[in-house]
Design an enzyme around this catalytic site. Sequence first.
Site, short mmCIF file in Angstrom:
data_model
loop_
_atom_site.label_atom_id
_atom_site.label_comp_id
_atom_site.label_asym_id
_atom_site.label_seq_id
_atom_site.Cartn_x
_atom_site.Cartn_y
_atom_site.Cartn_z
N CYS A 382 0.95 -1.03 -0.05
CA CYS A 382 -0.06 -0.24 -0.03
C CYS A 382 0.66 0.78 -0.23
CB CYS A 382 -0.83 -0.45 1.20
SG CYS A 382 -2.41 1.16 0.99
N HIS A 515 -3.54 -5.36 -0.03
CA HIS A 515 -3.10 -6.45 1.45
C HIS A 515 -3.11 -7.57 1.87
CE1 HIS A 515 -2.64 -2.09 4.06
NE2 HIS A 515 -3.82 -1.61 3.18
N GLU A 517 -1.91 -9.40 3.56
CA GLU A 517 -1.80 -10.44 4.67
C GLU A 517 -2.32 -10.70 5.11
OE1 GLU A 517 -1.36 -5.59 5.41
OE2 GLU A 517 -0.44 -6.80 3.88
#
Length: 543
Positions: A382, A515, A517
């Site tokens: 990001c 993102h 994750e």
Amino acid sequence: MARYIFITGGVVSSLGKGLMAASLAALLQARGYSVRIRKFDPYLNVDPGTMSPYQHGEVYVTDDGAETDLDLGHYERFTGVASRQSDNVTSGRIYQQIITRERKGDYLGATVQVIPHVTDAIKEFAQADTEGLDFVLCEIGGTVGDIESLPFIEAIRQLRNDLGRGNSVSVHLTLVPYIAAAGELKTKPTQHSVRELAALGVSPDVLVCRSEQPLPDSDRAKIALFCNVPKDAVIPALDASTIYGVPLQYHAEGLDHEVLKAFGIDPGAPPRLDRWSEIVERVLNPEGEVTIGVVGKYVGLPDAYKSLHEALVHGGIANKVKVHVRWLDAELFEGDEAEIASQLEPMHAILVPGGFGERGSEGKIASVRFARERGVPFFGICLGMQMACVEGAREQGLDHASTTEFGDTETPIVGLITEWMGKDGLQTREQGGDLGGTMRLGAYPAKLAGNSVVSSIYQASDISERHRHRYEVNTRYRDVLEAGGLVFSGMSPDGMLPEIVERPDHPWFIGVQFHPELKSKPFDPHPLFASFIEAAVRQSRLV
């Protein structure tokens, strides 16, 4: 009809209700049941999207674009069930809906009250979108006795009556503190917490007792006697060596067995927990280790990067190595090249995560430069990707390259995105508009260049990842960035928004606007994190 498990907490917060809920759901899944977990948050914010990470930890984003509590990350990581907007509700959202309806006259002149209107809205939320599920687990945020939680506890009381006997179970998590001066565990806080809950009309069926010391049978019997539960339903919960060992630990103590028994369900054969045993084996007995430097803004509170930390651990699981995460404050890297080198040279890889605001930005850019020049594996997420693009532009001679997020700039490598194509058509935003829920949120598709590093990592040309941002890299500068070796290897399907950049001539240099994750799981590590840690392992053999 789905059966409900209501999870409450007492004595103090941060005992691990979310982790316990996720572990219990994983155990029920391992027994062949379908599950979904929901979180009731008592605060008055509509969602955590505008809350500081230091106040609330990370904001977890779902595929359908909801900004939710970080516990939903635990739920997904442990069950693999994708969370939805309908899985998290706050007091603020409940009251917002009720007041909107009242203003429209939907209540036909009735006096709007906590009971029945607020409690009805909570019950409606709890029961929505549950078709085909065996169990719905509902976690109540905060602790019993908090004034903010009272409407939720009352809604539980009503809902248990509505569902009928045998269709709901109450699990209460408490603390059994160890008083070192006395050399004793104390059960009184648990007794008081259960009494408080019972006074509100909810009697727990199963007690989970967090403790730093083993809970003797005599204390379990005492708690059972005073709290009106069977002794076997008093479940000890000691600290675990890894959070991924918690499901195994709770199963060994009989949590899933006692919950099913409270429903009147024969537990039958024990669950298949092989994958959890393998995960724990890899975490506790690694074949090597690497150190990752995370250069961020909120490093004083690891919960601000909870999913990121876990995704790095998952990358370690995929590569059978232990991942040491070194949290580095980006502000300390501003203007001191010697300090940057001394902090980053021991790192086997560098990651710059997402964030908001100018503070620490020059330190992040300096970290990108260090990774590029020294050939150290780099991962930008990001804002981290945006800083990689700003650094690449400065390297190409655009000395004043920056982002409009930090103020006016003559070289806006990154700018505010005011419109994009979403699932519901064209989405538009205005400068200076509301902050809450106005970002590019949720899952969006991207197309990967066929000969790119990322396409080989994903083993795909089309991907979908979750976003949470207002600013985008400006494609007007694509040519100058690519001339410097920073290639745009992933784009939105319409070719308007850059999703991934990479340096093919670097050992491992990737920046992503999304993102990744948020979609990583211990039993299914995200490919980017697995590849990043693999690159760190290679780097560790060079130093």
